[in-house]
Design a protein around this motif. Structure first.
Motif, PDB file in Angstrom:
ATOM      1  N   UNK A 147      -4.490  -5.031  -1.136  1.00  0.00           N
ATOM      2  CA  UNK A 147      -3.712  -3.796  -1.079  1.00  0.00           C
ATOM      3  C   UNK A 147      -4.223  -2.767  -2.088  1.00  0.00           C
ATOM      4  N   UNK A 148      -4.616  -3.216  -3.284  1.00  0.00           N
ATOM      5  CA  UNK A 148      -5.176  -2.279  -4.265  1.00  0.00           C
ATOM      6  C   UNK A 148      -6.474  -1.678  -3.752  1.00  0.00           C
ATOM      7  N   UNK A 152      -5.626  -8.899 -10.776  1.00  0.00           N
ATOM      8  CA  UNK A 152      -4.592  -9.836 -10.320  1.00  0.00           C
ATOM      9  C   UNK A 152      -3.212  -9.210 -10.422  1.00  0.00           C
ATOM     10  N   UNK A 153      -3.112  -7.896 -10.235  1.00  0.00           N
ATOM     11  CA  UNK A 153      -1.852  -7.193 -10.428  1.00  0.00           C
ATOM     12  C   UNK A 153      -1.472  -6.431  -9.172  1.00  0.00           C
ATOM     13  N   UNK A 154      -0.181  -6.159  -9.062  1.00  0.00           N
ATOM     14  CA  UNK A 154       0.302  -5.184  -8.099  1.00  0.00           C
ATOM     15  C   UNK A 154       0.322  -3.834  -8.801  1.00  0.00           C
ATOM     16  N   UNK A 177      -7.343   3.262 -13.529  1.00  0.00           N
ATOM     17  CA  UNK A 177      -6.647   3.274 -14.811  1.00  0.00           C
ATOM     18  C   UNK A 177      -5.150   3.484 -14.592  1.00  0.00           C
ATOM     19  N   UNK A 178      -4.797   4.348 -13.658  1.00  0.00           N
ATOM     20  CA  UNK A 178      -3.378   4.576 -13.372  1.00  0.00           C
ATOM     21  C   UNK A 178      -2.699   3.322 -12.824  1.00  0.00           C
ATOM     22  N   UNK A 179      -3.447   2.478 -12.104  1.00  0.00           N
ATOM     23  CA  UNK A 179      -2.878   1.242 -11.580  1.00  0.00           C
ATOM     24  C   UNK A 179      -2.267   0.384 -12.681  1.00  0.00           C
ATOM     25  N   UNK A 180      -2.894   0.379 -13.857  1.00  0.00           N
ATOM     26  CA  UNK A 180      -2.512  -0.571 -14.903  1.00  0.00           C
ATOM     27  C   UNK A 180      -1.194  -0.220 -15.569  1.00  0.00           C
ATOM     28  N   UNK A 238       0.837  -1.202   0.000  1.00  0.00           N
ATOM     29  CA  UNK A 238       0.000   0.000   0.000  1.00  0.00           C
ATOM     30  C   UNK A 238       0.871   1.252   0.000  1.00  0.00           C
ATOM     31  N   UNK A 239       1.936   1.265   0.795  1.00  0.00           N
ATOM     32  CA  UNK A 239       2.852   2.409   0.796  1.00  0.00           C
ATOM     33  C   UNK A 239       3.502   2.588  -0.573  1.00  0.00           C
ATOM     34  N   UNK A 240       3.878   1.484  -1.211  1.00  0.00           N
ATOM     35  CA  UNK A 240       4.448   1.571  -2.557  1.00  0.00           C
ATOM     36  C   UNK A 240       3.448   2.206  -3.528  1.00  0.00           C
ATOM     37  N   UNK A 241       2.187   1.828  -3.439  1.00  0.00           N
ATOM     38  CA  UNK A 241       1.158   2.373  -4.334  1.00  0.00           C
ATOM     39  C   UNK A 241       0.940   3.861  -4.081  1.00  0.00           C
TER      40      UNK A 241
END
Length: 525
Positions: free
Chosen positions: A384-385, A437-439, A356-359, A305-308
């Protein structure tokens, strides 16, 4: 040609599965031509009826504001392409290409794309509205003057706003590179919000008396759309009003000033920045100690979560992607000004923009880093997402809604609506993460999957209509306690059910694979 095709974020906006930039520009132009077609039809209807000079001024100002709005969005999307990126420096520096040629190519690409944008927006409307705005029976020469006024004033208004933002970026580019990286994105978002506010929230002075009133002159001195309305009337020559003549003079002076500032600042910033692009990272290094963040579960969950959160906070590219969605939302809020629809609209756009930014990865080195860590499968990635989405989208919108609603509503009514708002946001998040299914920011990305033209049409046309129905249901649920409790129970159960329906695969997806098909390379001998 390469600079022109990369004037916008092609990987984010491309509509084809191969990320074809020419198709991107074609669909973007077709969207503007469609808007121009509606404007042309409205011009035919407007010209068939007798209108007052005040109504003519209003329509002129609407077209000027529409041009400035489109150019402002264009400036937002092309902000990152003003200067060459690291790839340009690495590829072009060893080649026998002079810096003057690269600079001229960048300027030509920006000017061409800006001109094509204005041309596509007014290609059809510019044929009907000059005749609709001119006095009835004025003759062919008067029509020619109105055509000249239309096609001089509207490109000039767009050039004024674009040069103003370009000059602002050039001035900031004169600062040390580290400072530029830190404040550039925030300055871009602030400038975008400023011109949206000026366009949609400014006072209306649409009579000759209001334009000439001494108490309104200070406000008119800071409203560029009125300047160019005066320029339009000065060129067309139909309303020889002294107030309009003063506004036309301000338009000419303002345009000359911003063009000069943009040219000087851009050239100086270019000379200063070119040598540092290859040396400085595009993502900001963290300051000593960093920003404190709370725990979000176990140590691996907290780390993800901190990384995101920190990646989205430090990456200019991802912040700009999110800023586009929020900018569209603020523009629509300025038009509606209704509390509940506006809050729901911002919640939806904040969630969609963040998702969208997650991808999109920032650096694929994070991909390999997470592959060697003991991460407990896709379930942890979704968890976490989900928590990062709650912090980045639901929490800020809920806090803003509380501040807005408490100004007019009681604390009890505000709390009821805020709970429904939070549950609605959580329901959307679960729907968006069913197959996730992604980080975030750590999976490869194939350009062209965003379907920007479809998302834009849905946001402008379908989403407001759907939110109207949601607002009616929300108000009905909050009116009676029994219905309210039942609604809360149903939404909570729906969140749990959707979470159980999430993808059963426990394998994290690190690579975004294309479909099995042959792709023609189109090599020429």
């Amino acid at each position: 040609r390469q600079f022109l095709f990369r004037i916008m974020d092609v990987e984010f906006l491309a509509a084809s599965a191969r990320g074809d930039a020419s198709q991107l520009f074609g669909q973007f132009a077709s969207m503007l031509v469609f808007i121009s077609f509606g404007g042309a039809y409205a011009g035919l209807a407007f010209g068939s009826q007798p209108v007052s000079p005040e109504m003519t001024w209003l329509m002129e100002r609407i077209f000027i504001e529409a041009t400035m709005l489109v150019v402002g969005i264009f400036a937002l999307l092309s902000w990152e392409s003003t200067f060459p990126d690291r790839r340009d420096v690495y590829v072009l520096s060893p080649l026998p290409i002079r810096g003057k040629a690269i600079f001229t190519a960048k300027v030509a690409a920006a000017a061409s794309s800006l001109g094509l944008t204005v041309l596509a927006l007014h290609c059809l409307a510019g044929l009907t509205w000059p005749g609709a705005l001119m006095p009835k029976g004025a003759g062919f020469l008067a029509w020619l003057r109105f055509v000249a006024a239309y096609w001089i004033t509207l490109p000039a208004a767009g050039a004024f706003l674009y040069c103003a933002m370009l000059g602002l970026q050039g001035i900031v580019g004169l600062l040390p590179r580290a400072w530029f990286l830190r404040i550039s994105s925030f300055l871009q978002i602030g400038a975008f919000a400023l011109f949206l506010g000026v366009i949609f929230l400014q006072p209306s002075f649409m009579t000759a008396k209001a334009l000439a009133a001494p108490e309104n002159q200070r406000a008119l001195a800071w409203l560029p759309d009125y300047w160019f309305m005066g320029l339009f009337n000065a060129i067309s020559g139909t309303h020889p009003d002294p107030a309009l003549s003063r506004l036309a003079g301000r338009a000419v002076i303002g345009l000359a000033v911003v063009v000069l500032i943009a040219l000087v600042a851009f050239v100086l910033s270019w000379l200063r920045t070119m040598r540092k692009i290859a040396e400085e990272p595009d993502i900001l290094p963290s300051t000593r100690g960093g920003l404190w963040l709370p725990r979000f579960g176990t140590s691996p969950q907290t780390a993800l979560v901190h990384f995101t959160l920190r990646t989205l906070g430090r990456s200019r590219q991802h912040r700009m992607n999110l800023a586009f969605y929020l900018g569209v939302g603020f523009a629509m809020i300025a038009v509606t000004k209704a509390p509940l629809p506006s809050i729901l609209l911002m919640l939806c756009l904040a969630i969609v923009g963040t998702r969208v930014a997650y991808a999109r990865p920032y650096d694929l080195r994070a991909n390999w880093l997470f592959r060697i860590l003991p991460i407990q499968g896709a379930a942890m990635a979704r968890t976490t997402a989900r928590r990062a989405l709650l912090v980045l989208s639901v929490l800020p919108v809920t806090i803003g809604a509380a501040v807005w609603l408490l100004r007019t509503w009681s604390a009890a009514d505000t709390a009821k609506h805020l709970l429904l708002l939070a549950l609605f946001g959580m329901l959307q998040i679960e729907a968006w993460l069913i197959t996730f299914r992604k980080i975030p920011f750590a999976c490869s990305y194939l350009p062209g999957k965003s379907k920007f033209h479809l998302a834009f049409a849905g946001t402008v046309q379908i989403l407001p209509l759907a939110l109207i129905q949601v607002v009616e249901l929300e108000q009905r649920a909050a009116s009676k306690w029994l219905i309210y409790i039942a609604t809360v129970a149903v939404m909570t159960a729906a969140i749990v059910i959707i979470r159980k329906l999430a993808s059963p695969s426990d394998e994290i997806l690190y690579e975004d694979f294309a479909s099995d098909e042959l792709i023609e390379l189109k090599l020429e001998s």
